[in-house]
Scaffold this motif. Structure first.
Motif, PDB file in Angstrom:
ATOM      1  N   THR A 208       0.835  -1.193   0.000  1.00 31.92           N
ATOM      2  CA  THR A 208       0.000   0.000   0.000  1.00 31.92           C
ATOM      3  C   THR A 208       0.876   1.251   0.000  1.00 31.92           C
ATOM      4  O   THR A 208       1.732   1.419   0.874  1.00 31.92           O
ATOM      5  CB  THR A 208      -0.940   0.018   1.207  1.00 31.92           C
ATOM      6  OG1 THR A 208      -1.836  -1.106   1.121  1.00 31.92           O
ATOM      7  CG2 THR A 208      -1.753   1.301   1.257  1.00 31.92           C
ATOM      8  N   VAL A 209       0.667   2.104  -0.987  1.00 32.56           N
ATOM      9  CA  VAL A 209       1.442   3.337  -1.134  1.00 32.56           C
ATOM     10  C   VAL A 209       0.757   4.491  -0.413  1.00 32.56           C
ATOM     11  O   VAL A 209       1.399   5.304   0.249  1.00 32.56           O
ATOM     12  CB  VAL A 209       1.622   3.674  -2.626  1.00 32.56           C
ATOM     13  CG1 VAL A 209       2.316   5.020  -2.814  1.00 32.56           C
ATOM     14  CG2 VAL A 209       2.395   2.563  -3.328  1.00 32.56           C
ATOM     15  N   LYS A 210      -0.565   4.581  -0.554  1.00 31.67           N
ATOM     16  CA  LYS A 210      -1.334   5.626   0.122  1.00 31.67           C
ATOM     17  C   LYS A 210      -2.796   5.219   0.172  1.00 31.67           C
ATOM     18  O   LYS A 210      -3.207   4.262  -0.485  1.00 31.67           O
ATOM     19  CB  LYS A 210      -1.203   6.974  -0.585  1.00 31.67           C
ATOM     20  CG  LYS A 210      -1.724   6.971  -2.022  1.00 31.67           C
ATOM     21  CD  LYS A 210      -1.918   8.390  -2.577  1.00 31.67           C
ATOM     22  CE  LYS A 210      -0.615   9.144  -2.731  1.00 31.67           C
ATOM     23  NZ  LYS A 210      -0.841  10.472  -3.398  1.00 31.67           N
ATOM     24  N   THR A 211      -3.568   5.940   0.965  1.00 30.59           N
ATOM     25  CA  THR A 211      -5.006   5.728   1.054  1.00 30.59           C
ATOM     26  C   THR A 211      -5.724   6.961   0.520  1.00 30.59           C
ATOM     27  O   THR A 211      -5.373   8.086   0.876  1.00 30.59           O
ATOM     28  CB  THR A 211      -5.445   5.461   2.506  1.00 30.59           C
ATOM     29  OG1 THR A 211      -4.784   4.280   2.979  1.00 30.59           O
ATOM     30  CG2 THR A 211      -6.946   5.258   2.598  1.00 30.59           C
ATOM     31  N   VAL A 212      -6.698   6.739  -0.336  1.00 29.79           N
ATOM     32  CA  VAL A 212      -7.423   7.822  -1.001  1.00 29.79           C
ATOM     33  C   VAL A 212      -8.913   7.678  -0.683  1.00 29.79           C
ATOM     34  O   VAL A 212      -9.434   6.562  -0.615  1.00 29.79           O
ATOM     35  CB  VAL A 212      -7.191   7.786  -2.526  1.00 29.79           C
ATOM     36  CG1 VAL A 212      -7.941   8.913  -3.216  1.00 29.79           C
ATOM     37  CG2 VAL A 212      -5.698   7.858  -2.835  1.00 29.79           C
ATOM     38  N   THR A 213      -9.603   8.805  -0.492  1.00 26.07           N
ATOM     39  CA  THR A 213     -11.035   8.798  -0.186  1.00 26.07           C
ATOM     40  C   THR A 213     -11.854   9.060  -1.444  1.00 26.07           C
ATOM     41  O   THR A 213     -11.559   9.993  -2.202  1.00 26.07           O
ATOM     42  CB  THR A 213     -11.379   9.860   0.874  1.00 26.07           C
ATOM     43  OG1 THR A 213     -10.614   9.597   2.061  1.00 26.07           O
ATOM     44  CG2 THR A 213     -12.854   9.831   1.221  1.00 26.07           C
ATOM     45  N   THR A 214     -12.873   8.255  -1.664  1.00 23.39           N
ATOM     46  CA  THR A 214     -13.742   8.447  -2.833  1.00 23.39           C
ATOM     47  C   THR A 214     -14.548   9.731  -2.690  1.00 23.39           C
ATOM     48  O   THR A 214     -14.897  10.154  -1.579  1.00 23.39           O
ATOM     49  CB  THR A 214     -14.719   7.269  -3.001  1.00 23.39           C
ATOM     50  OG1 THR A 214     -15.524   7.149  -1.812  1.00 23.39           O
ATOM     51  CG2 THR A 214     -13.984   5.965  -3.243  1.00 23.39           C
ATOM     52  N   ASP A 215     -14.870  10.348  -3.845  1.00 25.50           N
ATOM     53  CA  ASP A 215     -15.749  11.512  -3.802  1.00 25.50           C
ATOM     54  C   ASP A 215     -17.194  11.046  -3.703  1.00 25.50           C
ATOM     55  O   ASP A 215     -17.462   9.843  -3.545  1.00 25.50           O
ATOM     56  CB  ASP A 215     -15.506  12.427  -5.012  1.00 25.50           C
ATOM     57  CG  ASP A 215     -15.952  11.816  -6.346  1.00 25.50           C
ATOM     58  OD1 ASP A 215     -16.662  10.786  -6.350  1.00 25.50           O
ATOM     59  OD2 ASP A 215     -15.580  12.376  -7.394  1.00 25.50           O
ATOM     60  N   SER A 216     -18.142  11.959  -3.793  1.00 22.25           N
ATOM     61  CA  SER A 216     -19.551  11.612  -3.586  1.00 22.25           C
ATOM     62  C   SER A 216     -20.085  10.634  -4.623  1.00 22.25           C
ATOM     63  O   SER A 216     -21.094   9.959  -4.399  1.00 22.25           O
ATOM     64  CB  SER A 216     -20.406  12.885  -3.598  1.00 22.25           C
ATOM     65  OG  SER A 216     -20.262  13.578  -4.836  1.00 22.25           O
ATOM     66  N   SER A 217     -19.391  10.528  -5.770  1.00 22.41           N
ATOM     67  CA  SER A 217     -19.800   9.604  -6.829  1.00 22.41           C
ATOM     68  C   SER A 217     -19.008   8.305  -6.809  1.00 22.41           C
ATOM     69  O   SER A 217     -19.162   7.469  -7.707  1.00 22.41           O
ATOM     70  CB  SER A 217     -19.646  10.280  -8.200  1.00 22.41           C
ATOM     71  OG  SER A 217     -20.454  11.423  -8.286  1.00 22.41           O
ATOM     72  N   GLY A 218     -18.137   8.151  -5.815  1.00 22.56           N
ATOM     73  CA  GLY A 218     -17.337   6.943  -5.724  1.00 22.56           C
ATOM     74  C   GLY A 218     -16.050   6.996  -6.525  1.00 22.56           C
ATOM     75  O   GLY A 218     -15.318   5.996  -6.603  1.00 22.56           O
ATOM     76  N   LYS A 219     -15.733   8.146  -7.115  1.00 24.60           N
ATOM     77  CA  LYS A 219     -14.545   8.253  -7.969  1.00 24.60           C
ATOM     78  C   LYS A 219     -13.281   8.451  -7.142  1.00 24.60           C
ATOM     79  O   LYS A 219     -13.290   9.079  -6.081  1.00 24.60           O
ATOM     80  CB  LYS A 219     -14.707   9.383  -8.975  1.00 24.60           C
ATOM     81  CG  LYS A 219     -15.823   9.133  -9.978  1.00 24.60           C
ATOM     82  CD  LYS A 219     -15.853  10.181 -11.060  1.00 24.60           C
ATOM     83  CE  LYS A 219     -16.993   9.934 -12.037  1.00 24.60           C
ATOM     84  NZ  LYS A 219     -16.898   8.597 -12.672  1.00 24.60           N
ATOM     85  N   LEU A 220     -12.185   7.892  -7.669  1.00 25.09           N
ATOM     86  CA  LEU A 220     -10.869   7.973  -7.038  1.00 25.09           C
ATOM     87  C   LEU A 220      -9.890   8.642  -7.989  1.00 25.09           C
ATOM     88  O   LEU A 220      -9.884   8.356  -9.200  1.00 25.09           O
ATOM     89  CB  LEU A 220     -10.345   6.566  -6.707  1.00 25.09           C
ATOM     90  CG  LEU A 220     -11.098   5.790  -5.631  1.00 25.09           C
ATOM     91  CD1 LEU A 220     -10.912   4.296  -5.822  1.00 25.09           C
ATOM     92  CD2 LEU A 220     -10.595   6.218  -4.244  1.00 25.09           C
ATOM     93  N   LYS A 221      -9.043   9.514  -7.442  1.00 24.37           N
ATOM     94  CA  LYS A 221      -8.018  10.151  -8.275  1.00 24.37           C
ATOM     95  C   LYS A 221      -6.890  10.630  -7.376  1.00 24.37           C
ATOM     96  O   LYS A 221      -7.132  11.277  -6.359  1.00 24.37           O
ATOM     97  CB  LYS A 221      -8.586  11.331  -9.064  1.00 24.37           C
ATOM     98  CG  LYS A 221      -7.579  11.956 -10.031  1.00 24.37           C
ATOM     99  CD  LYS A 221      -8.237  13.053 -10.864  1.00 24.37           C
ATOM    100  CE  LYS A 221      -7.244  13.643 -11.864  1.00 24.37           C
ATOM    101  NZ  LYS A 221      -7.887  14.693 -12.708  1.00 24.37           N
TER     102      LYS A 221
END
Length: 255
Positions: A208-221
């Protein structure tokens, strides 16, 4: 359960669990009747929006006078949603025991009361009653839990540009969705923490390099530095109501 009459048990499955002793506060019993074993085919049942899942529960009960039958087998959710057993295959291994294999098919794509709803996701219980020939019984109510969760999906990981210069910046995207049992569609799962993982070329292990939170539509970037060639992927650990899921990875070469 409280009603001890007809309807030979039919029911089904869920969990890799061995139940060898009376448990749980809500169970009731009389005399020497016991469930000696409960075997669930899965610990967790992940249900999508269109395909029913098959689960089996193998229940064995014992009493000195013999077991008349195992009645009323069903799965019950915390909000009282019910899935009845679709079939049962029962045998008598000994003069004092009765063994039944129950089959269940939890389904979100129905048009009746047994249609799964979002509020039903979480911990369910297998319930049944073993009735003995001498009037003894064991009413199994709360001691055989299983997780029934909403199925999650992660879109294929996309990392760009490809190839990338060593030390250059990669942009990695994805989308997390989960089954909506109320509308029978997959919808974006927002505000969820998802791990971005990397496997270096030649290795078999992701880190695991990092943890990212999804936006309101479930998208990750997110962006990362590309210091080695290898494969990037997203991994969601799941929740109390939603399944775990791992996306297909995207291999990136250096130039």
């Amino acid at each position: 359960m409280r009603i001890r009459t007809a309807a030979a048990a039919t029911a089904g499955a869920l969990a890799l669990l061995s139940f060898l002793t009376p448990a749980a506060q809500a169970d009731t019993s009389k005399g020497d009747t016991v469930f000696t074993e409960l075997l669930f085919s899965k610990k967790t049942v992940n249900v999508g929006v269109s395909a029913a899942q098959t689960l089996t529960v193998t229940a064995t009960a014992k009493d000195g006078s013999g077991i008349k039958d195992i009645y009323g087998a069903k799965l019950v959710s915390s909000d009282d949603r019910i899935v009845h057993a679709g079939s049962a295959d029962c045998t008598r291994p000994t003069s004092t025991t009765r063994k039944c294999v129950f089959k269940f098919t939890p389904d979100a794509d129905r048009t009746d009361y047994y249609d799964l709803k979002n509020s039903s996701a979480g911990t369910w219980h297998f319930t049944a009653e073993a009735a003995a020939n001498d009037g003894d019984f064991y009413d199994l109510e709360d001691s055989a839990p299983v997780k029934v969760k909403r199925y999650a999906k992660l879109a294929n990981t996309q990392a760009s540009p490809e190839p990338v210069a060593k030390g250059g910046t990669l942009t990695v995207t994805g989308t997390l969705t989960r089954a909506n049992w109320d509308t029978n569609v997959y919808a974006g799962y927002g505000s969820r923490s998802v791990a971005l993982q990397f496997k270096k070329s030649g290795s078999s292990t992701y880190t695991t390099v990092k943890t990212v939170t999804t936006d309101s539509s479930g998208k990750l970037k997110t962006t990362v530095a590309a210091n080695s060639a290898g494969t990037w992927r997203w991994k969601f650990a799941g929740s109390s109501t939603t399944s775990t899921v791992t996306a297909y990875g995207d291999g990136v070469a250096l130039k």
